[in-house]
Design a protein around this motif. Structure first.
Motif, mmCIF file in Angstrom:
data_model
loop_
_atom_site.group_PDB
_atom_site.id
_atom_site.type_symbol
_atom_site.label_atom_id
_atom_site.label_comp_id
_atom_site.label_asym_id
_atom_site.label_seq_id
_atom_site.Cartn_x
_atom_site.Cartn_y
_atom_site.Cartn_z
ATOM 1 N N ASP A 240 -29.572 -77.759 -34.909
ATOM 2 C CA ASP A 240 -30.979 -77.718 -34.546
ATOM 3 C C ASP A 240 -31.085 -79.380 -34.069
ATOM 4 O O ASP A 240 -31.899 -79.392 -33.090
ATOM 5 N N ARG A 241 -30.365 -80.116 -34.906
ATOM 6 C CA ARG A 241 -30.520 -81.541 -34.550
ATOM 7 C C ARG A 241 -29.376 -82.451 -34.650
ATOM 8 O O ARG A 241 -28.663 -81.851 -35.748
ATOM 9 N N LEU A 242 -29.154 -83.316 -34.048
ATOM 10 C CA LEU A 242 -27.629 -83.948 -34.269
ATOM 11 C C LEU A 242 -27.853 -85.469 -34.471
ATOM 12 O O LEU A 242 -28.906 -86.087 -33.997
ATOM 13 N N ILE A 243 -27.137 -86.017 -35.638
ATOM 14 C CA ILE A 243 -27.263 -87.393 -35.936
ATOM 15 C C ILE A 243 -26.060 -87.987 -35.369
ATOM 16 O O ILE A 243 -24.911 -87.654 -36.050
ATOM 17 N N VAL A 244 -25.905 -88.929 -34.438
ATOM 18 C CA VAL A 244 -24.572 -89.752 -34.383
ATOM 19 C C VAL A 244 -24.548 -91.095 -35.151
ATOM 20 O O VAL A 244 -25.708 -91.881 -35.169
ATOM 21 N N MET A 245 -23.571 -91.149 -36.039
ATOM 22 C CA MET A 245 -23.155 -92.449 -36.925
ATOM 23 C C MET A 245 -22.313 -93.404 -36.368
ATOM 24 O O MET A 245 -21.325 -92.714 -35.845
ATOM 25 N N GLU A 246 -22.531 -94.762 -36.253
ATOM 26 C CA GLU A 246 -21.290 -95.493 -36.432
ATOM 27 C C GLU A 246 -21.605 -96.636 -37.202
ATOM 28 O O GLU A 246 -22.751 -97.111 -37.336
ATOM 29 N N ASP A 247 -20.501 -97.017 -38.001
ATOM 30 C CA ASP A 247 -20.597 -98.393 -38.452
ATOM 31 C C ASP A 247 -21.936 -98.310 -39.583
ATOM 32 O O ASP A 247 -22.338 -99.371 -39.782
ATOM 33 N N GLY A 248 -21.878 -97.261 -40.362
ATOM 34 C CA GLY A 248 -23.035 -97.268 -41.406
ATOM 35 C C GLY A 248 -24.423 -97.217 -40.692
ATOM 36 O O GLY A 248 -25.351 -97.475 -41.624
ATOM 37 N N ALA A 249 -24.559 -96.740 -39.893
ATOM 38 C CA ALA A 249 -26.126 -96.672 -38.979
ATOM 39 C C ALA A 249 -26.123 -95.476 -38.009
ATOM 40 O O ALA A 249 -25.043 -95.137 -37.734
ATOM 41 N N ILE A 250 -27.389 -95.071 -37.935
ATOM 42 C CA ILE A 250 -27.676 -94.170 -36.914
ATOM 43 C C ILE A 250 -27.822 -94.602 -35.394
ATOM 44 O O ILE A 250 -28.427 -95.481 -35.426
ATOM 45 N N VAL A 251 -26.716 -94.128 -34.708
ATOM 46 C CA VAL A 251 -26.952 -94.946 -33.508
ATOM 47 C C VAL A 251 -27.572 -93.928 -32.330
ATOM 48 O O VAL A 251 -28.276 -94.310 -31.348
ATOM 49 N N GLU A 252 -27.902 -92.606 -32.690
ATOM 50 C CA GLU A 252 -28.498 -91.620 -31.917
ATOM 51 C C GLU A 252 -28.659 -90.207 -32.643
ATOM 52 O O GLU A 252 -28.122 -89.886 -33.447
ATOM 53 N N GLU A 253 -29.942 -89.926 -32.314
ATOM 54 C CA GLU A 253 -30.437 -88.623 -32.924
ATOM 55 C C GLU A 253 -31.186 -87.847 -32.152
ATOM 56 O O GLU A 253 -32.021 -88.471 -31.224
ATOM 57 N N GLY A 254 -30.991 -86.591 -32.096
ATOM 58 C CA GLY A 254 -31.661 -85.686 -31.149
ATOM 59 C C GLY A 254 -31.156 -84.432 -31.025
ATOM 60 O O GLY A 254 -30.221 -83.856 -31.883
ATOM 61 N N PRO A 255 -31.644 -83.507 -30.171
ATOM 62 C CA PRO A 255 -31.015 -82.073 -30.023
ATOM 63 C C PRO A 255 -29.696 -82.084 -29.305
ATOM 64 O O PRO A 255 -29.517 -83.168 -28.426
ATOM 65 N N PRO A 256 -28.724 -81.188 -29.894
ATOM 66 C CA PRO A 256 -27.436 -81.664 -29.402
ATOM 67 C C PRO A 256 -27.016 -81.284 -27.756
ATOM 68 O O PRO A 256 -26.543 -82.372 -27.436
ATOM 69 N N GLU A 257 -27.888 -80.515 -27.280
ATOM 70 C CA GLU A 257 -27.488 -80.599 -25.832
ATOM 71 C C GLU A 257 -27.901 -81.774 -25.036
ATOM 72 O O GLU A 257 -27.061 -82.217 -24.302
ATOM 73 N N ALA A 258 -29.017 -82.452 -25.297
ATOM 74 C CA ALA A 258 -29.374 -83.523 -24.818
ATOM 75 C C ALA A 258 -28.155 -84.638 -24.962
ATOM 76 O O ALA A 258 -27.771 -85.456 -24.287
ATOM 77 N N ILE A 259 -27.741 -84.857 -26.354
ATOM 78 C CA ILE A 259 -26.621 -85.927 -26.623
ATOM 79 C C ILE A 259 -25.434 -85.422 -26.025
ATOM 80 O O ILE A 259 -24.554 -86.477 -25.507
ATOM 81 N N PHE A 260 -24.999 -84.185 -26.186
ATOM 82 C CA PHE A 260 -23.605 -83.920 -25.567
ATOM 83 C C PHE A 260 -23.602 -84.034 -24.002
ATOM 84 O O PHE A 260 -22.643 -84.501 -23.269
ATOM 85 N N THR A 261 -24.817 -83.680 -23.404
ATOM 86 C CA THR A 261 -24.849 -83.803 -21.981
ATOM 87 C C THR A 261 -25.119 -85.286 -21.126
ATOM 88 O O THR A 261 -24.667 -85.591 -20.500
ATOM 89 N N ASP A 262 -25.937 -85.852 -22.077
ATOM 90 C CA ASP A 262 -26.570 -87.091 -21.576
ATOM 91 C C ASP A 262 -26.882 -88.130 -22.805
ATOM 92 O O ASP A 262 -27.739 -88.418 -23.102
ATOM 93 N N PRO A 263 -25.391 -88.610 -23.153
ATOM 94 C CA PRO A 263 -25.798 -89.511 -24.449
ATOM 95 C C PRO A 263 -26.196 -90.791 -24.211
ATOM 96 O O PRO A 263 -25.970 -91.275 -23.240
ATOM 97 N N GLY A 264 -27.284 -91.237 -24.820
ATOM 98 C CA GLY A 264 -28.234 -92.391 -24.447
ATOM 99 C C GLY A 264 -27.517 -93.701 -24.780
ATOM 100 O O GLY A 264 -27.718 -94.690 -24.022
#
Lengths: 278, 217
Positions: A240-264
């Motif tokens: 329902d929602r995706l969290i992208v982590m890198e290096d111990g922090a959240i870099v992006e969070e949102g609906p998966p479609e949005a993140i997969f098609t247009d990562p901010g």
């Protein structure tokens, strides 16, 4: 005065969240931190989880996804921050003077019953049959009678399509079957949410789908879950929602479609190119 | 050098009585030592810190002093506490106390060697430390513990011979009695060695069978 010592926004503070607020979140994580000595693994993680939601954590290895999960039910003690399950502080509480007061071992054990946890390496009890693996929790920690616990365990084993294997030992089962027993073991506790720590990473590729199918069904049935995974297709379809982590922090969070098609975030883009180009 | 076969023939049945006493001592001390050792081992794994420290100190003391001295301390110490149980009970007690320390170490080692994921899985279904030990770790530790426990039991059987110093009429003591009246030390000591060897070989055999039959998973 009471909130003066708190660094993170208090859940009690009347700051409206940006999205239309679901009632109270089932799980609220604020500024979660974890260090091993000088090494900072989690650098302040905050997110909410609503009842019935499927949240998927992705990110490169070593980004801290697994540590987040392990801190949530205190398999690892966090070094800072706050976790609330249905409003109740997990693992202890902050005293008015700002010091962390851990709860007693038995209180923590009671609280852990409300989280299910599915491990990468299954961690089934090798000396017990599949049925006993699932029965032991409700019987020993929830105080159900043997008959009640077994009825519950059988229902959960049927739910993961393993009813006919219930008398086998873990060593007699395939990896995919073992992981499904582990899921049944978590389900039998009737937890409020289940944490999945890379549940398919230790499996042979041809067995991955049977575990993912079970998890897909659970998500559809409205089970609340947090999943750490490298299975991008699963993440995209089920989250329902995706969290992208890198290096111990959240870099992006949102609906998966949005993140997969247009990562901010450029880091998300880089990560996705790596994993999707395989 | 000639062997006095007449004395050997006479001694063989006489020593049986002593051998039975030795077995009885070993069985009693073995059972008490096992029970005590498992209890101590569990305390050292999951008990409160002061209790763990006490167990540590106890194990260190037992391992750091000769059994012969421990036997004397128990034998002469108990009457000072107002209890005169006699040499048999004193002897069994001394051997039990000794054996418990070694068993505790075996339990601690074997339980500690169970994979960490097992405790984590047990924690994740809400088990407390005690439940994890009893339902998850200990059952898995029994098989790896068996060879070490067998060794401890074999040592215990041999150690029963030390009780001869407090006049417990076990195998060695009964041999010494024959030597005193017939003066044939070599024949009798050789005979004693054979007795111990046979007993321990039987034990080792039984233990191997037991190990083979234990469930592997």
């Amino acid at each position: 005065m009471v909130t003066a010592t708190m660094q993170a926004p208090s859940p009690a503070a009347p700051v409206p969240p940006p999205v239309p607020a679901p009632a109270a979140p089932l799980l609220a994580v604020r500024d979660l931190r974890k260090s091993y000595g000088a090494r900072e693994i989690l650098k302040g993680i905050s997110f909410d989880l609503a009842r019935g939601e499927t949240l998927v954590l992705i990110g490169p290895s070593g980004s801290g996804k697994t540590t987040v999960l392990r801190c949530l039910n205190h398999l690892e003690a966090p070094s800072g921050g706050e976790i609330r399950l249905a409003g109740e502080s997990v693992g202890g509480h902050l005293s008015p003077d700002g010091r962390w007061r851990p709860m007693s071992e038995s209180a923590l054990a009671r609280q852990r019953r409300r989280f299910g946890f599915v491990f990468q390496r299954f961690n089934l009890f090798p000396h017990l049959s599949a049925l006993d693996n699932v029965t032991i929790g409700p019987r020993r920690t929830l105080g159900l009678s043997r008959a009640e616990a077994e009825a519950r365990a059988k229902a959960q084993l049927a739910r993961v399509s393993l009813a006919e294997h219930m008398h086998k030992r873990p060593s007699q089962l395939s990896g995919g079957q073992q992981q499904r027993v582990a899921i049944a073991r978590a389900l039998a506790m009737e937890p409020e949410l289940i944490l999945f720590d890379e549940p398919t990473s230790a499996l042979d590729p041809e067995l991955v789908h049977e575990v993912l199918d079970v998890m897909r069904a659970l998500a559809r049935e409205g089970l609340t879950m947090i999943v750490v995974t490298h299975e991008m297709r699963f993440a995209r379809q089920v989250a329902d929602r995706l969290i992208v982590m890198e290096d111990g922090a959240i870099v992006e969070e949102g609906p998966p479609e949005a993140i997969f098609t247009d990562p901010g975030d450029p880091r998300t883009r880089r990560f996705l190119t790596h994993v999707l180009d395989r | 050098m000639t062997i006095d076969w007449a004395i050997v023939a006479m001694a063989v049945p006489l020593l049986v009585q002593g051998a039975l006493t030795s077995l009885k001592i070993a069985a009693l001390a073995g059972a008490l030592g096992l029970a005590g050792g498992v209890a101590l081992g569990l305390v050292s794994l999951g008990g409160p810190a002061p209790a763990r420290l006490l167990v540590r100190a106890y194990v260190d003391f037992i391992r750091g002093t000769p059994l012969l001295i421990q036997i004397f301390i128990v034998f002469f110490g108990l009457p000072m506490l107002g209890w005169r149980p006699g040499e048999f009970v004193s002897g069994v007690l001394a051997l039990s106390l000794n054996s418990a320390a070694y068993v505790a170490e075996v339990v601690r080692g074997a339980v500690g060697a169970v994979e960490r994921g097992q405790s984590e899985a047990a924690k994740s279904i809400g088990m407390t430390r005690g439940q994890i030990l009893v339902y998850v770790l200990l059952p898995q530790a029994i098989r790896p513990m068996t060879p070490a426990l067998t060794n401890d039991l074999i040592t215990l059987v041999k150690n029963t011979s030390l009780l001869s110093v407090i006049s417990v009429y076990e195998l060695t003591r009964s041999g010494q009695a024959i030597i005193a009246s017939h003066f044939a030390p070599l024949e009798i000591f050789a005979l004693l060695a054979i007795y111990y060897y046979v007993i321990i070989s039987c034990l080792a055999y039984v233990s191997r069978q037991l190990e083979r039959r234990m469930p592997a998973w």
